[in-house]
Design an enzyme around this catalytic site. Structure first.
Site, PDB file in Angstrom:
ATOM      1  N   GLY A 151       0.815  -1.214   0.000  1.00  0.00           N
ATOM      2  CA  GLY A 151       0.000   0.000   0.000  1.00  0.00           C
ATOM      3  C   GLY A 151       0.845   1.259   0.000  1.00  0.00           C
TER       4      GLY A 151
ATOM      5  N   ARG B  83      -2.006   8.549   3.752  1.00  0.00           N
ATOM      6  CA  ARG B  83      -2.364   9.388   4.896  1.00  0.00           C
ATOM      7  C   ARG B  83      -1.181   9.717   5.816  1.00  0.00           C
ATOM      8  NH1 ARG B  83      -7.503   5.925   6.559  1.00  0.00           N
ATOM      9  NH2 ARG B  83      -6.384   4.464   5.242  1.00  0.00           N
TER      10      ARG B  83
ATOM     11  N   TYR C  34      43.700  13.601  12.034  1.00  0.00           N
ATOM     12  CA  TYR C  34      43.359  13.838  10.625  1.00  0.00           C
ATOM     13  C   TYR C  34      44.178  15.006  10.110  1.00  0.00           C
ATOM     14  CZ  TYR C  34      40.218  14.590   6.610  1.00  0.00           C
ATOM     15  OH  TYR C  34      39.688  14.731   5.366  1.00  0.00           O
TER      16      TYR C  34
ATOM     17  N   ALA D 230      52.156  19.885  29.958  1.00  0.00           N
ATOM     18  CA  ALA D 230      50.941  20.573  29.506  1.00  0.00           C
ATOM     19  C   ALA D 230      51.253  21.477  28.318  1.00  0.00           C
ATOM     20  CB  ALA D 230      50.362  21.400  30.647  1.00  0.00           C
TER      21      ALA D 230
HETATM   22  C1  UD1 Z   1      -9.007  -4.166   4.990  1.00  0.00           C
HETATM   23  C2  UD1 Z   1     -10.116  -5.195   4.848  1.00  0.00           C
HETATM   24  C3  UD1 Z   1     -11.234  -4.921   5.862  1.00  0.00           C
HETATM   25  C4  UD1 Z   1     -10.629  -4.928   7.257  1.00  0.00           C
HETATM   26  C5  UD1 Z   1      -9.458  -3.938   7.351  1.00  0.00           C
HETATM   27  C6  UD1 Z   1      -8.736  -4.124   8.662  1.00  0.00           C
HETATM   28  C7  UD1 Z   1     -10.159  -5.792   2.499  1.00  0.00           C
HETATM   29  C8  UD1 Z   1     -10.833  -5.606   1.199  1.00  0.00           C
HETATM   30  N1  UD1 Z   1     -10.676  -5.144   3.531  1.00  0.00           N
HETATM   31  O1  UD1 Z   1      -9.553  -2.901   4.648  1.00  0.00           O
HETATM   32  O2  UD1 Z   1     -12.230  -5.923   5.767  1.00  0.00           O
HETATM   33  O3  UD1 Z   1     -11.628  -4.591   8.195  1.00  0.00           O
HETATM   34  O4  UD1 Z   1      -8.500  -4.171   6.313  1.00  0.00           O
HETATM   35  O5  UD1 Z   1      -7.749  -3.146   8.825  1.00  0.00           O
HETATM   36  O6  UD1 Z   1      -9.227  -6.546   2.579  1.00  0.00           O
HETATM   37  N2  UD1 Z   1      -2.450  -3.793   0.380  1.00  0.00           N
HETATM   38  C9  UD1 Z   1      -1.581  -4.244  -0.603  1.00  0.00           C
HETATM   39  N3  UD1 Z   1      -1.996  -4.205  -1.895  1.00  0.00           N
HETATM   40  C10 UD1 Z   1      -3.196  -3.737  -2.271  1.00  0.00           C
HETATM   41  C11 UD1 Z   1      -4.086  -3.287  -1.265  1.00  0.00           C
HETATM   42  C12 UD1 Z   1      -3.676  -3.338   0.043  1.00  0.00           C
HETATM   43  O7  UD1 Z   1      -0.486  -4.680  -0.306  1.00  0.00           O
HETATM   44  O8  UD1 Z   1      -3.480  -3.746  -3.473  1.00  0.00           O
HETATM   45  C13 UD1 Z   1      -2.041  -3.846   1.770  1.00  0.00           C
HETATM   46  C14 UD1 Z   1      -1.868  -2.470   2.388  1.00  0.00           C
HETATM   47  O9  UD1 Z   1      -0.516  -2.057   2.319  1.00  0.00           O
HETATM   48  C15 UD1 Z   1      -2.278  -2.694   3.823  1.00  0.00           C
HETATM   49  C16 UD1 Z   1      -3.246  -3.859   3.754  1.00  0.00           C
HETATM   50  O10 UD1 Z   1      -3.043  -4.487   2.505  1.00  0.00           O
HETATM   51  O11 UD1 Z   1      -1.175  -3.075   4.633  1.00  0.00           O
HETATM   52  C17 UD1 Z   1      -4.690  -3.442   3.945  1.00  0.00           C
HETATM   53  O12 UD1 Z   1      -5.097  -2.601   2.895  1.00  0.00           O
HETATM   54  P1  UD1 Z   1      -6.100  -1.394   3.133  1.00  0.00           P
HETATM   55  O13 UD1 Z   1      -6.330  -0.733   1.817  1.00  0.00           O
HETATM   56  O14 UD1 Z   1      -5.611  -0.562   4.235  1.00  0.00           O
HETATM   57  O15 UD1 Z   1      -7.420  -2.181   3.548  1.00  0.00           O
HETATM   58  P2  UD1 Z   1      -8.651  -1.592   4.345  1.00  0.00           P
HETATM   59  O16 UD1 Z   1      -9.456  -0.733   3.453  1.00  0.00           O
HETATM   60  O17 UD1 Z   1      -8.179  -1.001   5.603  1.00  0.00           O
HETATM   61 CA    CA Z   2      -6.091  -0.226   6.542  1.00  0.00          CA
END
Ligand code: UD1
Ligand code: CA
Length: 452
Positions: free
Chosen positions: A12, A16, A384, A420
């Site tokens: 991700g 934020r 140095y 000294a």
């Molecule tokens: C996700 C869950 C939600 C849960 C919440 C808990 C899904 C669809 N939803 O939502 O049910 O309640 O987490 O915190 O899974 N990431 C990737 N690749 C991507 C998308 C995300 O690696 O394409 C990683 C992000 O870096 C992050 C994690 O997956 O560490 C979660 O992704 P995020 O987009 O934050 O999911 P939420 O919308 O919070």
């Molecule tokens: Ca999240």
């Protein structure tokens, strides 16, 4: 027999955080966020850690060098992220999927979830928790009290949004069934993404058992999206570390103002004063007094030492040593038993022998100092010349007079005594008195008389 693998999603963007570095490598008590998750899964019993990375791949490899990596080039959802790691999923493996931005998960919780999954005949065990404020999370929909489906906040109806049991995002799967379900994932939802939680629905619809593990401590599942949450989570980790040290016999005057890495060790009877920061794999012995306002990074300190208002980086300090106030030990400083490094003394890449003292205002760099040496106030090693670094060797019982310059490379043999204010450019033989300064001239009656 398959393996137990953790797949940590970390591709991700972490928008934020408003940051130029990846969210999951932001440090908490000096240690990157991703390492907390990786350590918890490793200590919770996982044989392998697979991290799904995006553009942050290189930074993540540096932070977790012993992990395996999968690349997600385009962010198309949590389900898609797991698909990117499918080469690591064997049919007989048990796969624990988790998120890299959840650093508060504890190894014992991981172990408990895995045991719960293995004891069941489920194809998947999803991990839920009841949150006071479930806003933003996926909700668990139960039918006759068993798993029915997970609905994302954005896709949920008003009634569904009242549900407080949330999807933590963690889940355990049997490898074979996970791969089969991933192949059927679709992205027909509000965010046009491949949702990992849909895997559980696919499995249920195929007649597989989907189990729910209800987490008892919401803290385990705290996710970090911005820097306010980062500070809150770091504070929780800090208190966990400080509480466990205090219970093991370390006194901490003001736990709210003491920052100790979970990878550091502190011995019994040691007292830590406010404003102390101990980072990395530092080791501090027993019966020491550390602080106030002291920073110790990747250093080791023996027993019965005092370190006051000082900074230590990659230094080794033996027993009964007194450091500070206001001393600076830079990398590769080694201070032997009973030595003293006093106020405004800087040491770098130098060994200070047993019972030797540099009590004030000195610089000792690139030097080997023997035992019982007295390094006077204002004395320095001139290491140095603008191009090369030279080494200064000072043997046992030498006396370096105040305000001396030892121009390296130079050796002071045993018992050498430097007057000294000397600037020493040639080696000094054993037990020799060396005076290297202009001789004093007294001109009688020549002092100016300003009031005439
Ligand atoms: C996700 C869950 C939600 C849960 C919440 C808990 C899904 C669809 N939803 O939502 O049910 O309640 O987490 O915190 O899974 N990431 C990737 N690749 C991507 C998308 C995300 O690696 O394409 C990683 C992000 O870096 C992050 C994690 O997956 O560490 C979660 O992704 P995020 O987009 O934050 O999911 P939420 O919308 O919070
Ligand atoms: Ca999240």
């Amino acid at each position: 027999m398959g393996k137990l693998k953790a797949i940590i999603l970390a591709a991700g963007e972490g928008t934020r955080m408003k940051s130029t570095i990846s969210k999951v490598i932001h440090p908490m008590l000096g240690k990157p966020m991703i390492n907390y998750a990786a350590d918890a899964y490793k200590n919770g019993g996982c044989d392998e850690i697979v991290i799904v990375a995006g553009d942050n791949m290189e930074a993540l490899k540096l932070a977790v060098p012993d992990a395996l990596f999968a690349h997600q080039a385009e962010r198309r959802g949590t389900g898609h992220a797991v698909i990117c790691a499918k080469e690591f999923i064997g049919d007989d493996d048990t796969v624990f999927v988790a998120y890299g931005d959840g650093p508060l998960i504890r190894a014992e919780t991981v172990r408990d979830i895995i045991a719960c999954h293995k004891d069941s005949n489920a194809a998947a065990t999803i991990v839920s928790c009841v949150f006071d404020n479930p806003f933003g999370y996926g909700r668990i929909i139960r039918k006759n009290n068993v798993f029915d489906r997970i609905v994302e906040h954005k896709d949920a109806s008003e009634d569904e949004r009242l549900i407080q049991e949330i999807n933590t995002g963690m889940a355990c799967y049997n490898g074979k069934q996970l791969k089969k379900a991933l192949a059927q994932l679709k992205c027909d939802n509000a965010q046009n993404e491949y949702y990992l939680p849909d895997v559980s629905l696919i499995l249920k619809n195929e007649g597989e058992v989907v189990n729910i593990y209800v987490g008892s401590d919401p803290m385990d599942f705290y996710g970090i999206n911005d820097r306010v949450q980062l500070a809150e989570a770091a504070n929780i980790i800090k208190m966990r570390v400080n509480n466990s040290l205090m219970l093991s016999g370390v006194s901490i005057w003001d736990p709210a103002n003491t920052y100790i890495s979970p990878d550091a060790k502190v011995g019994r009877g040691t007292i830590i004063l406010p404003g102390t920061i101990i980072e990395g794999k530092s080791i501090i012995g027993e019966e020491c007094e550390i602080g106030p306002n002291t920073t110790i990074k990747n250093s080791s300190i023996g027993n019965n030492c005092a370190v006051i208002n000082s900074i230590l980086e990659s230094a080794i300090v033996h027993n009964k040593v007194k450091i500070g106030p206001f001393a600076y030990l830079r990398p590769d400083s080694v201070i032997m038993d009973g030595a003293k490094i006093g106020d405004f003394v800087e040491v770098k890449n130098a060994v200070i022998g047993k019972n030797s003292k540099a009590s004030h205002l000195a610089y000792i760099g690139d030097a080997d100092v023997g035992e019982n040496v007295n390094f006077g106030c204002g004395a320095i090693t001139v290491n140095y010349n603008g191009k090369n670094k030279g080494r200064t060797i000072i043997k046992d019982n030498a006396f370096i007079g105040s305000n001396s310059n030892l121009v390296a490379p130079v050796t002071i043999e045993k018992g050498g005594y430097i007057g000294a204010g000397s600037t020493v450019t040639k080696n000094v033989p054993e037990n020799c008195l060396t005076v290297a300064r202009a001789r004093q001239e007294n001109k009688e009656g020549r002092a100016p008389k300003w009031d005439e």
